[in-house]
Write a protein that holds these residues in place. Structure first.
Motif, PDB file in Angstrom:
ATOM      1  N   MET A 128       7.216  13.079   5.887  1.00 28.14           N
ATOM      2  CA  MET A 128       6.375  14.245   5.614  1.00 28.14           C
ATOM      3  C   MET A 128       4.937  13.850   5.318  1.00 28.14           C
ATOM      4  O   MET A 128       4.120  14.690   4.937  1.00 28.14           O
ATOM      5  CB  MET A 128       6.953  15.059   4.449  1.00 28.14           C
ATOM      6  CG  MET A 128       8.189  15.864   4.795  1.00 28.14           C
ATOM      7  SD  MET A 128       8.753  16.919   3.438  1.00 28.14           S
ATOM      8  CE  MET A 128       9.950  15.879   2.607  1.00 28.14           C
ATOM      9  N   ASN A 129       4.629  12.554   5.463  1.00 25.85           N
ATOM     10  CA  ASN A 129       3.291  12.028   5.198  1.00 25.85           C
ATOM     11  C   ASN A 129       2.883  12.223   3.738  1.00 25.85           C
ATOM     12  O   ASN A 129       1.701  12.434   3.435  1.00 25.85           O
ATOM     13  CB  ASN A 129       2.258  12.652   6.142  1.00 25.85           C
ATOM     14  CG  ASN A 129       2.464  12.224   7.578  1.00 25.85           C
ATOM     15  OD1 ASN A 129       2.652  11.036   7.866  1.00 25.85           O
ATOM     16  ND2 ASN A 129       2.453  13.178   8.490  1.00 25.85           N
ATOM     17  N   LEU A 130       3.861  12.140   2.837  1.00 22.05           N
ATOM     18  CA  LEU A 130       3.582  12.176   1.409  1.00 22.05           C
ATOM     19  C   LEU A 130       3.423  10.747   0.899  1.00 22.05           C
ATOM     20  O   LEU A 130       3.813   9.775   1.544  1.00 22.05           O
ATOM     21  CB  LEU A 130       4.708  12.900   0.675  1.00 22.05           C
ATOM     22  CG  LEU A 130       4.957  14.342   1.116  1.00 22.05           C
ATOM     23  CD1 LEU A 130       6.102  14.965   0.330  1.00 22.05           C
ATOM     24  CD2 LEU A 130       3.699  15.196   0.970  1.00 22.05           C
ATOM     25  N   ASN A 131       2.852  10.634  -0.299  1.00 22.06           N
ATOM     26  CA  ASN A 131       2.646   9.298  -0.850  1.00 22.06           C
ATOM     27  C   ASN A 131       3.033   9.163  -2.311  1.00 22.06           C
ATOM     28  O   ASN A 131       2.785   8.124  -2.924  1.00 22.06           O
ATOM     29  CB  ASN A 131       1.192   8.841  -0.646  1.00 22.06           C
ATOM     30  CG  ASN A 131       0.171   9.802  -1.218  1.00 22.06           C
ATOM     31  OD1 ASN A 131       0.401  10.469  -2.218  1.00 22.06           O
ATOM     32  ND2 ASN A 131      -0.982   9.903  -0.564  1.00 22.06           N
ATOM     33  N   TRP A 178       0.835  -1.203   0.000  1.00 26.16           N
ATOM     34  CA  TRP A 178       0.000   0.000   0.000  1.00 26.16           C
ATOM     35  C   TRP A 178       0.870   1.253   0.000  1.00 26.16           C
ATOM     36  O   TRP A 178       1.989   1.235   0.505  1.00 26.16           O
ATOM     37  CB  TRP A 178      -0.887   0.032   1.252  1.00 26.16           C
ATOM     38  CG  TRP A 178      -1.944  -1.013   1.263  1.00 26.16           C
ATOM     39  CD1 TRP A 178      -1.861  -2.249   1.818  1.00 26.16           C
ATOM     40  CD2 TRP A 178      -3.247  -0.923   0.676  1.00 26.16           C
ATOM     41  NE1 TRP A 178      -3.037  -2.938   1.630  1.00 26.16           N
ATOM     42  CE2 TRP A 178      -3.908  -2.145   0.925  1.00 26.16           C
ATOM     43  CE3 TRP A 178      -3.938   0.076  -0.031  1.00 26.16           C
ATOM     44  CZ2 TRP A 178      -5.209  -2.397   0.507  1.00 26.16           C
ATOM     45  CZ3 TRP A 178      -5.233  -0.172  -0.458  1.00 26.16           C
ATOM     46  CH2 TRP A 178      -5.870  -1.393  -0.195  1.00 26.16           C
ATOM     47  N   PRO A 179       0.331   2.356  -0.510  1.00 30.51           N
ATOM     48  CA  PRO A 179       1.044   3.631  -0.378  1.00 30.51           C
ATOM     49  C   PRO A 179       1.140   4.056   1.080  1.00 30.51           C
ATOM     50  O   PRO A 179       0.336   3.632   1.925  1.00 30.51           O
ATOM     51  CB  PRO A 179       0.170   4.609  -1.185  1.00 30.51           C
ATOM     52  CG  PRO A 179      -0.700   3.762  -2.042  1.00 30.51           C
ATOM     53  CD  PRO A 179      -0.907   2.480  -1.303  1.00 30.51           C
ATOM     54  N   ASN A 180       2.105   4.910   1.355  1.00 24.59           N
ATOM     55  CA  ASN A 180       2.298   5.460   2.691  1.00 24.59           C
ATOM     56  C   ASN A 180       0.997   6.037   3.235  1.00 24.59           C
ATOM     57  O   ASN A 180       0.250   6.693   2.519  1.00 24.59           O
ATOM     58  CB  ASN A 180       3.378   6.551   2.634  1.00 24.59           C
ATOM     59  CG  ASN A 180       3.693   7.147   3.989  1.00 24.59           C
ATOM     60  OD1 ASN A 180       3.675   6.457   5.000  1.00 24.59           O
ATOM     61  ND2 ASN A 180       3.983   8.437   4.015  1.00 24.59           N
ATOM     62  N   MET A 181       0.741   5.772   4.498  1.00 27.66           N
ATOM     63  CA  MET A 181      -0.422   6.227   5.276  1.00 27.66           C
ATOM     64  C   MET A 181      -1.651   5.352   5.083  1.00 27.66           C
ATOM     65  O   MET A 181      -2.615   5.484   5.819  1.00 27.66           O
ATOM     66  CB  MET A 181      -0.814   7.684   4.959  1.00 27.66           C
ATOM     67  CG  MET A 181       0.274   8.712   5.218  1.00 27.66           C
ATOM     68  SD  MET A 181      -0.295  10.393   4.926  1.00 27.66           S
ATOM     69  CE  MET A 181      -0.555  10.370   3.144  1.00 27.66           C
ATOM     70  N   TYR A 182      -1.641   4.468   4.090  1.00 26.43           N
ATOM     71  CA  TYR A 182      -2.839   3.686   3.805  1.00 26.43           C
ATOM     72  C   TYR A 182      -2.718   2.220   4.206  1.00 26.43           C
ATOM     73  O   TYR A 182      -3.715   1.503   4.232  1.00 26.43           O
ATOM     74  CB  TYR A 182      -3.187   3.787   2.320  1.00 26.43           C
ATOM     75  CG  TYR A 182      -3.695   5.156   1.940  1.00 26.43           C
ATOM     76  CD1 TYR A 182      -5.033   5.485   2.079  1.00 26.43           C
ATOM     77  CD2 TYR A 182      -2.835   6.138   1.462  1.00 26.43           C
ATOM     78  CE1 TYR A 182      -5.511   6.748   1.750  1.00 26.43           C
ATOM     79  CE2 TYR A 182      -3.300   7.407   1.120  1.00 26.43           C
ATOM     80  CZ  TYR A 182      -4.635   7.705   1.270  1.00 26.43           C
ATOM     81  OH  TYR A 182      -5.113   8.950   0.939  1.00 26.43           O
ATOM     82  N   GLY A 183      -1.525   1.756   4.473  1.00 23.56           N
ATOM     83  CA  GLY A 183      -1.321   0.363   4.836  1.00 23.56           C
ATOM     84  C   GLY A 183       0.154   0.026   4.810  1.00 23.56           C
ATOM     85  O   GLY A 183       1.016   0.887   4.611  1.00 23.56           O
ATOM     86  N   TYR A 189       9.203   2.663   1.587  1.00 16.76           N
ATOM     87  CA  TYR A 189       8.504   3.718   2.314  1.00 16.76           C
ATOM     88  C   TYR A 189       7.114   4.031   1.757  1.00 16.76           C
ATOM     89  O   TYR A 189       6.457   4.954   2.238  1.00 16.76           O
ATOM     90  CB  TYR A 189       9.361   4.979   2.339  1.00 16.76           C
ATOM     91  CG  TYR A 189      10.623   4.806   3.149  1.00 16.76           C
ATOM     92  CD1 TYR A 189      10.562   4.423   4.482  1.00 16.76           C
ATOM     93  CD2 TYR A 189      11.882   4.984   2.580  1.00 16.76           C
ATOM     94  CE1 TYR A 189      11.715   4.243   5.237  1.00 16.76           C
ATOM     95  CE2 TYR A 189      13.045   4.808   3.325  1.00 16.76           C
ATOM     96  CZ  TYR A 189      12.953   4.434   4.651  1.00 16.76           C
ATOM     97  OH  TYR A 189      14.097   4.250   5.397  1.00 16.76           O
ATOM     98  N   GLY A 190       6.666   3.282   0.776  1.00 20.99           N
ATOM     99  CA  GLY A 190       5.303   3.447   0.301  1.00 20.99           C
ATOM    100  C   GLY A 190       5.069   4.686  -0.517  1.00 20.99           C
ATOM    101  O   GLY A 190       4.007   5.308  -0.422  1.00 20.99           O
ATOM    102  N   LEU A 191       6.031   5.057  -1.355  1.00 19.19           N
ATOM    103  CA  LEU A 191       5.930   6.265  -2.160  1.00 19.19           C
ATOM    104  C   LEU A 191       5.704   5.900  -3.622  1.00 19.19           C
ATOM    105  O   LEU A 191       6.586   5.358  -4.289  1.00 19.19           O
ATOM    106  CB  LEU A 191       7.202   7.097  -2.009  1.00 19.19           C
ATOM    107  CG  LEU A 191       7.471   7.580  -0.581  1.00 19.19           C
ATOM    108  CD1 LEU A 191       8.892   8.097  -0.442  1.00 19.19           C
ATOM    109  CD2 LEU A 191       6.470   8.652  -0.177  1.00 19.19           C
ATOM    110  N   LEU A 192       4.512   6.156  -4.118  1.00 17.39           N
ATOM    111  CA  LEU A 192       4.226   5.962  -5.533  1.00 17.39           C
ATOM    112  C   LEU A 192       5.123   6.878  -6.362  1.00 17.39           C
ATOM    113  O   LEU A 192       5.565   7.923  -5.887  1.00 17.39           O
ATOM    114  CB  LEU A 192       2.759   6.268  -5.823  1.00 17.39           C
ATOM    115  CG  LEU A 192       1.718   5.422  -5.081  1.00 17.39           C
ATOM    116  CD1 LEU A 192       0.331   6.027  -5.273  1.00 17.39           C
ATOM    117  CD2 LEU A 192       1.750   3.985  -5.548  1.00 17.39           C
TER     118      LEU A 192
END
Length: 890
Positions: A395-398, A308-313, A420-423
């Motif tokens: 920075m809570n980016l995705n 999952w992307p960062n913050m979502y899973g 780190y879940g960064l698209l």
């Protein structure tokens, strides 16, 4: 019965992968290189590449690296990132290309191959052209061209019988090199090559004098048996709408690979892999001197752990080892792939008139960053990639967009994004500035001529196909983009869109260019890309820009310690504000201008805090502006998600050079306050204040409703006296921004004369703080008079080691103090008093109301032999002080 047998089955399957008689080997040639300018060499490659040829008077070379990185290590040039040193280095446009044309040699030991053994030389990146020689033989019959085209040579027949070998490579710069006349990409002609364009200069960097000529990426030696396994391709399909937790329906795994048989005999064997304990295999017979793509049967992966992307899973990755076994027994070659099971989808949002991104069936509100390159001189390391991408995760980016004036990013970049879940949106090598979108008097060629760049379209397409194969397996890679603000020429666009990407990938969205209507249709409201400068805070909330804005941002000057790393002491002079009616409005040191400082708007935002007294005062007030800007940017966009916007991408978050604009941390990986403002404003569950209508709001980016939350709103005056402005039990629906109640009248009364502080908190059912947001607000005239006279707030600080490389710091503010405002916590070397970098704070630039405390953590990588670090704390009204760290008791 099946459950009982599964562990045994897994061991048997794993045993098949571990037991073959031959172990394939692969290693880098990354040390012991030598070099010499071509002007000092009279012999040809056949002679130079003989081990007996003397290179005793040649200089040591940096590989991977460039001519400049070699010259810098050999102290032949000063550091071009410091001061005006770049002006002391000859530019290739003036010297001519021969000045930066170099021979590189590497002596290595590799025994002559045994029966059936094959040895391969891989060059992952050379800029720009090269001739390759080994032991007196030329390996490439025609000159290699192109920065983004890998090279592979079967060197089996060329290795020395005694095991002694010499590789010799002559590297030529791009042609033309481009005139660095101050334009974006200089005179634009650098774009006639298939290379990066920023090296001729941009508005955030000075020209790179050698245009990054060199063997800039890895050189790898690989040993196989008869068959070379290459370019594996893993596709994951995740049907339906998923959630991160709980049982999952099956996912489909599709795997293929190319098998190359360089021998003069047909070879039979088995292509196989194991994923999550399941084996897929297929018998294959390869004709002599042939390369074939083999598609394995699909795997239905039961109850998969999804990426999952960062913050979502979570970002789960499955290790996969893909192997070819000759006759099903002898390992010939293998490739390792980290498989992230996920599926990227897109859907047009008719309400916003922009594309929205879905992952595993769930829509994702994009909070992204524009990425240039890690280092302008191509000094890439996995550690630096990891640190930079971790900052973006923090920075809570995705999402990261890799800008088209640089390069297709390296595998190590994507490995960090996977982690780190960064698209990632990956641009190809086209930019509007150099490639002819606008009439530009600084460009050598007219607009229509520039639209045909690069000169060699076939090379562009071969390079694109090769780079797609190199990075297509990374789950973080989400989208391809034809170019920055302009499409490639029509024949290149058609080939990318209709053949290369469908055939070699086929799973990702292709955007014709970065601000295409198919991504974001700008038909309602004003604006387009941008703005790029400091804005009134209300602008981000009230002004409607593109519904999926690919470039919007601000500035980001660092604090004094940041500037001291690259500016001489004499140039550490704060800009002088001359007034709004003056032209220019600022008097700026020429060194600042050289390092691309842009003060547009700074003066209007710093002056309300009081005119800067000196450089330190200027930079600390700039941090207040930075924090406010980037918090407001993301809060404003989030407040309108799915109504005005489906996403936004900040221009830009980092600098590969010592530039002063568009950054949330400097080249040396030292964050400014903007990083923590953005971190706050981008929280997945976030409470915030709308300055336009004075509403208290909350935003929930997650997939689940958030219930039983207590919203607590408190105001503080400059003496520290608190006033309750409201409490409410709230719930926030998934992927929603919601307004609760206005506090305009109470705030006006509280802050009329001197301004006020505003504390917003969301508490969970157990009264734990799940979102904390602290604002400082001006008085009725827009001035921060109260901050200018804020009394000192001595804080109590405790620092203790939690584990190796992790420190916890608690700031306590006694009850009778005013607010302890805007405190930076730094980890330092106590012997030098300089910051350790990089350090990853859970928060920073924190404010502590009277009678309260706040605890943060700092993580770093300890260096062997270095002294135990210490902590410094300094705030707006908190004096700088150093504190020891209580060591962990075993």
């Amino acid at each position: 019965m099946k459950l009982k047998l599964f562990p045994l089955l897994f061991l048997l399957v794993a045993g098949v992968l571990c037991s073959p008689a031959f172990g394939q080997s692969k290693y880098e040639l990354n040390s012991g290189w030598k070099c010499q300018p071509i002007a000092k060499v009279t012999d040809n490659g056949q002679a130079i590449s003989l081990p007996s040829y003397s290179t005793a008077n040649w200089a040591s070379a940096v590989v991977p690296g460039t001519v400049l990185t070699t010259q810098l290590v050999n102290k032949q040039i000063p550091d071009p990132f410091y001061g005006m040193n770049n002006e002391k280095i000859p530019d290739i446009y003036t010297t001519g290309r021969d000045y930066y044309t170099y021979w590189f040699t590497k002596d290595f030991t590799e025994t002559a191959p045994k029966k059936d053994e094959q040895v391969w030389l891989h060059l992952r990146g050379v800029n720009y052209s090269c001739e390759v020689f080994l032991n007196g033989q030329k390996l490439n019959q025609e000159t290699h061209h192109g920065m983004f085209l890998r090279q592979s040579y079967n060197i089996t027949a060329h290795l020395g019988k005694d095991g002694q070998n010499r590789l010799a490579i002559v590297v030529y710069p791009p042609d033309p090199v481009g005139k660095p006349n101050g334009g974006q990409g200089g005179d634009g002609t650098i774009a006639k090559n298939v290379t990066h364009q920023y090296v001729a200069g941009w508005d955030w960097i000075q020209p790179i004098r050698d245009r990054n000529t060199g063997i800039w990426d890895k050189v790898i030696l690989e040993k196989t048996q008869q068959i070379n396994l290459k370019n594996p391709h893993v596709v994951t399909l995740v049907p339906g709408k998923r959630k991160p937790d709980g049982p999952q329906q099956p996912a489909i795994i599709k795997v293929s690979a190319e098998l190359e048989n360089p021998t003069d005999k047909k070879v039979s064997g088995v292509l196989q892999y194991v994923l999550a304990g399941q084996m897929i295999s297929q018998k294959v017979t390869l004709p002599a001197r042939a390369t074939q793509k083999i598609q394995l049967k699909d795997l239905s992966l039961q109850n998969p752990k999804l990426w999952w992307p960062n913050m979502y899973g979570q970002q789960h990755l499955y290790p996969m080892k893909l192997q070819f076994l000759v006759n099903g027994k002898t390992l010939s070659d293998e490739e390792d792939v980290q498989v992230g099971v996920r599926e990227i989808q897109t859907e047009w949002n008719d309400h916003t008139r922009s594309m929205q991104i879905h992952v595993n069936g769930q829509k994702i509100f994009i909070k992204g960053a524009n990425w240039i390159i890690s280092d302008a001189m191509l000094r890439f390391t996995p550690a630096r990639y990891d640190a930079e991408l971790r900052y973006h995760r923090d920075m809570n980016l995705n999402l990261m967009r890799v800008w088209g004036g640089a390069l297709v990013e390296r595998p190590e970049f994507f490995e960090a994004c996977d982690k780190y879940g960064l698209l990632v949106i990956q641009d190809f090598w086209i930019t509007a500035d150099a490639n002819g979108r606008w009439v530009d008097p600084l460009k050598k060629d007219d607009q229509l001529t520039r639209r045909k760049y690069p000169d060699d379209h076939s090379l562009f397409l071969r390079s694109a196909a090769d780079q797609v194969k190199m990075i297509r397996n990374y789950p973080s890679l989400a989208m391809w983009c034809g170019g920055n603000e302009i499409t490639p020429p029509q024949d290149l666009l058609t080939a990318l869109e209709d053949s290369i990407l469908p055939q070699l990938d086929g799973t990702r969205w292709f955007i014709p260019y970065s601000n295409a209507d198919s991504m974001s249709f700008n038909s309602i409201g004003g604006g387009g890309d941008g703005p790029y400068t400091i804005q009134p805070i209300s602008q981000f909330w009230a002004y409607r820009t593109w519904p999926f804005n690919t470039e919007v941002g601000s500035v980001g000057v660092g604090d004094l310690e940041s500037l001291e790393r690259f500016l001489p002491k004499a140039n550490l002079v704060a800009p002088q504000f001359l007034g709004a009616n003056s032209k220019p409005t600022e008097k700026v040191d020429s060194m600042w201008t050289y390092h691309t400082y842009t003060g547009v708007g700074y003066e209007h935002h710093i002056l309300p805090y009081g005119a800067p007294k000196d450089i330190k005062d200027f930079t600390r007030k700039a941090q207040l502006v930075n924090y406010d800007q980037y918090r407001a940017l993301m809060e404003g966009f989030s407040s309108h998600m799915w109504d005005w916007y489906t996403g936004t991408i900040i221009w830009k978050t980092q600098n590969p050079w010592t530039s002063m604009r568009g950054q949330l941390y400097d080249y040396y990986l030292d964050p400014n306050a903007g990083l923590f403002g953005l971190r706050n404003g981008s929280e997945p569950l976030h409470v915030m204040f709308d300055p336009v209508d004075s509403m208290v709001m909350a935003v929930n980016n997650g997939f689940e409703i958030k219930r039983d939350l207590m919203l607590v709103v408190t105001g503080y005056d400059m003496a520290g006296k608190s006033t309750s402005l409201g409490q409410l039990v709230v719930e926030v629906s998934p992927s929603t921004a919601k307004k609760y109640f206005p506090i305009k009248g109470a705030l006006r009364r509280l802050g009329k004369e001197k301004g006020a502080f505003l504390s917003l908190r969301l508490l969970d059912f157990n009264q734990n703080v799940v979102s904390n947001n602290f604002y400082w607000l001006p008085n009725a005239k827009g001035q921060y008079t109260g901050l200018q006279e804020l009394a000192k707030a001595p804080v109590q600080v405790e620092a203790k080691e939690l584990s190796k490389g992790k420190v916890e710091v608690t700031l306590r503010n006694p009850a009778n103090n005013p607010v302890a405002f805007f405190n930076r916590v730094s980890l330092i070397n106590p012997q030098t008093n300089l910051r350790l970098l990089p350090v990853f704070n859970s928060d920073n630039y924190i404010s502590v109301p009277p009678g309260e405390h706040q605890t943060i953590t700092l993580e770093y990588t300890p260096e062997a032999g270095s002294p135990a670090p210490a902590i410094t704390v300094e705030g707006w009204n908190v004096d700088l002080k150093t504190y020891p760290i209580k060591p962990l008791v075993p």
